[in-house]
Design a protein around this motif. Structure first.
Motif, PDB file in Angstrom:
ATOM      1  N   MET A   1      -7.808 -14.059 -12.256  1.00 46.92           N
ATOM      2  CA  MET A   1      -7.538 -12.955 -11.357  1.00 46.92           C
ATOM      3  C   MET A   1      -6.961 -13.535 -10.074  1.00 46.92           C
ATOM      4  SD  MET A   1      -8.231  -9.465 -10.671  1.00 46.92           S
ATOM      5  CE  MET A   1      -8.896  -9.302 -12.245  1.00 46.92           C
ATOM      6  N   ASP A   2      -5.896 -12.946  -9.587  1.00 42.59           N
ATOM      7  CA  ASP A   2      -5.299 -13.413  -8.334  1.00 42.59           C
ATOM      8  C   ASP A   2      -6.217 -13.069  -7.183  1.00 42.59           C
ATOM      9  OD1 ASP A   2      -1.920 -12.432  -9.227  1.00 42.59           O
ATOM     10  OD2 ASP A   2      -3.119 -14.148  -9.817  1.00 42.59           O
ATOM     11  N   SER A   3      -6.168 -13.878  -6.153  1.00 43.79           N
ATOM     12  CA  SER A   3      -7.012 -13.573  -5.005  1.00 43.79           C
ATOM     13  C   SER A   3      -6.361 -12.478  -4.187  1.00 43.79           C
ATOM     14  CB  SER A   3      -7.214 -14.816  -4.145  1.00 43.79           C
ATOM     15  OG  SER A   3      -5.978 -15.215  -3.611  1.00 43.79           O
ATOM     16  N   ILE A   4      -7.182 -11.692  -3.550  1.00 41.91           N
ATOM     17  CA  ILE A   4      -6.684 -10.609  -2.707  1.00 41.91           C
ATOM     18  C   ILE A   4      -6.545 -11.150  -1.301  1.00 41.91           C
ATOM     19  CG2 ILE A   4      -7.298  -8.393  -1.676  1.00 41.91           C
ATOM     20  CD1 ILE A   4      -8.447  -7.561  -4.270  1.00 41.91           C
ATOM     21  N   PRO A   5      -5.397 -10.901  -0.652  1.00 42.04           N
ATOM     22  CA  PRO A   5      -5.215 -11.409   0.701  1.00 42.04           C
ATOM     23  C   PRO A   5      -6.223 -10.803   1.671  1.00 42.04           C
ATOM     24  CG  PRO A   5      -3.240 -10.254  -0.074  1.00 42.04           C
ATOM     25  CD  PRO A   5      -4.274 -10.175  -1.142  1.00 42.04           C
ATOM     26  N   GLU A   6      -6.313 -11.386   2.835  1.00 42.78           N
ATOM     27  CA  GLU A   6      -7.222 -10.919   3.876  1.00 42.78           C
ATOM     28  C   GLU A   6      -7.099  -9.409   4.029  1.00 42.78           C
ATOM     29  OE1 GLU A   6     -10.174 -11.366   6.551  1.00 42.78           O
ATOM     30  OE2 GLU A   6      -9.279 -12.976   5.401  1.00 42.78           O
ATOM     31  N   VAL A   7      -8.227  -8.732   4.115  1.00 42.29           N
ATOM     32  CA  VAL A   7      -8.266  -7.280   4.163  1.00 42.29           C
ATOM     33  C   VAL A   7      -7.476  -6.733   5.340  1.00 42.29           C
ATOM     34  CG1 VAL A   7      -9.816  -5.313   4.446  1.00 42.29           C
ATOM     35  CG2 VAL A   7     -10.453  -7.190   2.957  1.00 42.29           C
ATOM     36  N   GLU A   8      -7.529  -7.397   6.466  1.00 40.52           N
ATOM     37  CA  GLU A   8      -6.853  -6.897   7.657  1.00 40.52           C
ATOM     38  C   GLU A   8      -5.334  -6.889   7.502  1.00 40.52           C
ATOM     39  OE1 GLU A   8     -10.300  -5.978   9.356  1.00 40.52           O
ATOM     40  OE2 GLU A   8      -8.358  -5.574  10.240  1.00 40.52           O
TER      41      GLU A   8
ATOM     42  N   ALA B   1       0.764   6.491   1.102  1.00 38.35           N
ATOM     43  CA  ALA B   1      -0.012   7.716   0.918  1.00 38.35           C
ATOM     44  C   ALA B   1      -0.933   7.942   2.099  1.00 38.35           C
ATOM     45  CB  ALA B   1      -0.824   7.638  -0.375  1.00 38.35           C
ATOM     46  N   ILE B   2      -1.539   6.888   2.593  1.00 36.91           N
ATOM     47  CA  ILE B   2      -2.434   7.036   3.739  1.00 36.91           C
ATOM     48  C   ILE B   2      -1.639   7.413   4.980  1.00 36.91           C
ATOM     49  CG2 ILE B   2      -3.923   5.757   5.327  1.00 36.91           C
ATOM     50  CD1 ILE B   2      -4.991   4.291   2.870  1.00 36.91           C
ATOM     51  N   ASN B   3      -0.518   6.750   5.207  1.00 38.30           N
ATOM     52  CA  ASN B   3       0.275   7.034   6.396  1.00 38.30           C
ATOM     53  C   ASN B   3       0.846   8.439   6.378  1.00 38.30           C
ATOM     54  OD1 ASN B   3      -0.203   4.487   7.376  1.00 38.30           O
ATOM     55  ND2 ASN B   3       1.634   3.612   6.451  1.00 38.30           N
TER      56      ASN B   3
ATOM     57  N   TYR C   1     -15.350   4.724  11.234  1.00 36.88           N
ATOM     58  CA  TYR C   1     -15.451   5.137   9.838  1.00 36.88           C
ATOM     59  C   TYR C   1     -14.062   5.289   9.215  1.00 36.88           C
ATOM     60  CZ  TYR C   1     -16.139   8.183   5.812  1.00 36.88           C
ATOM     61  OH  TYR C   1     -16.107   8.727   4.560  1.00 36.88           O
ATOM     62  N   GLU C   2     -13.157   5.965   9.921  1.00 36.13           N
ATOM     63  CA  GLU C   2     -11.800   6.157   9.400  1.00 36.13           C
ATOM     64  C   GLU C   2     -11.077   4.828   9.232  1.00 36.13           C
ATOM     65  OE1 GLU C   2     -10.401   8.933   8.222  1.00 36.13           O
ATOM     66  OE2 GLU C   2     -12.239  10.041   8.638  1.00 36.13           O
ATOM     67  N   SER C   3     -11.281   3.908  10.159  1.00 34.27           N
ATOM     68  CA  SER C   3     -10.654   2.584  10.056  1.00 34.27           C
ATOM     69  C   SER C   3     -11.196   1.825   8.845  1.00 34.27           C
ATOM     70  CB  SER C   3     -10.911   1.764  11.320  1.00 34.27           C
ATOM     71  OG  SER C   3     -10.294   2.370  12.422  1.00 34.27           O
ATOM     72  N   GLN C   4     -12.511   1.876   8.666  1.00 36.06           N
ATOM     73  CA  GLN C   4     -13.116   1.205   7.508  1.00 36.06           C
ATOM     74  C   GLN C   4     -12.622   1.828   6.210  1.00 36.06           C
ATOM     75  OE1 GLN C   4     -17.373   1.535   8.471  1.00 36.06           O
ATOM     76  NE2 GLN C   4     -17.460  -0.670   8.170  1.00 36.06           N
TER      77      GLN C   4
ATOM     78  N   ARG D   1      -9.131   0.650   5.540  1.00 34.53           N
ATOM     79  CA  ARG D   1      -9.142  -0.761   5.138  1.00 34.53           C
ATOM     80  C   ARG D   1      -9.661  -0.909   3.700  1.00 34.53           C
ATOM     81  NH1 ARG D   1     -12.438  -3.012   9.029  1.00 34.53           N
ATOM     82  NH2 ARG D   1     -14.176  -2.802   7.607  1.00 34.53           N
ATOM     83  N   ASP D   2     -10.728  -0.180   3.381  1.00 35.22           N
ATOM     84  CA  ASP D   2     -11.284  -0.234   2.026  1.00 35.22           C
ATOM     85  C   ASP D   2     -10.286   0.305   1.000  1.00 35.22           C
ATOM     86  OD1 ASP D   2     -13.640  -1.227   3.091  1.00 35.22           O
ATOM     87  OD2 ASP D   2     -14.645   0.720   3.088  1.00 35.22           O
ATOM     88  N   TRP D   3      -9.602   1.391   1.340  1.00 32.43           N
ATOM     89  CA  TRP D   3      -8.610   1.985   0.449  1.00 32.43           C
ATOM     90  C   TRP D   3      -7.467   1.006   0.201  1.00 32.43           C
ATOM     91  CZ3 TRP D   3      -8.558   5.545  -3.005  1.00 32.43           C
ATOM     92  CH2 TRP D   3      -7.368   6.109  -3.455  1.00 32.43           C
TER      93      TRP D   3
END
Length: 183
Positions: A1-8, A20-22, A40-43, A46-48
């Protein structure tokens, strides 16, 4: 499995989740541009984006419309490797002790509360981004059962019981009693 880049790092233009989010911001564009989103909205965003990146890196790449509860479970298990909560195995001498006196080789995992909150945010984000509630993979029965199992295993391993918070009941209006001495 490829690694996922930094969440930020969620600036990839070609990800359908980002667009879609924008495009689905709450309120009109002039007021939402001037206000900063809540924590909460920022999290949630980021999670999405993280889940979208996970689907993109999945082999073979997976479209959100084809995502099921099984894929959500795979994602949660993948996240375990980044956990910071020590979960003792039943053979560990510190199994059932909330504060072990010495280090042990037991794995670090995602805490149940973190997973539960994550699924809540992703469930909301799915519907905010056009998903139908009845097709929401984050609300699948398998996901609920997995979270319950994680909670039970972790509570036994750490010797901490998770009890459901009880709702505070509003005091019921009791009939007024006449003041003492009044007949």
């Amino acid at each position: 499995m490829d690694s996922i880049p930094e969440v930020e790092n969620s600036n990839s233009e070609n990800t359908t989740f980002n667009t879609a989010i924008n495009n689905n911001s709450t309120g009109n564009s002039s007021s939402s541009a001037s206000t900063t989103p809540s924590r909460y909205e920022s999290q949630k965003r980021r999670d999405w984006n993280t889940f979208g990146q996970y689907l993109k890196n999945h082999r073979p790449p997976l479209a959100l419309s084809r995502c099921s509860g099984a894929h959500v479970l795979e994602f949660l298990r993948y996240l375990d490797q980044f956990g910071k909560t020590k979960i003792h195995s039943p053979i560990c001498p510190f199994y059932g002790h909330p504060n072990p006196p010495a280090p042990c080789p037991c794995p670090l995992r995602q805490a149940w509360g973190s997973l539960d909150a994550l699924i809540g945010r992703l469930r909301a984000a799915f519907e905010e981004n056009g998903g139908k509630p009845e097709a929401n993979p984050f609300g699948a029965r398998a996901v609920r059962l997995y979270l319950r199992e994680v909670r039970d295993v972790q509570s036994k391993a750490r010797g901490i019981s998770y009890e459901k918070k009880k709702r505070k009941r509003l005091p019921q209006n009791l009939p007024e009693l006449p003041p003492p001495g009044a007949s």
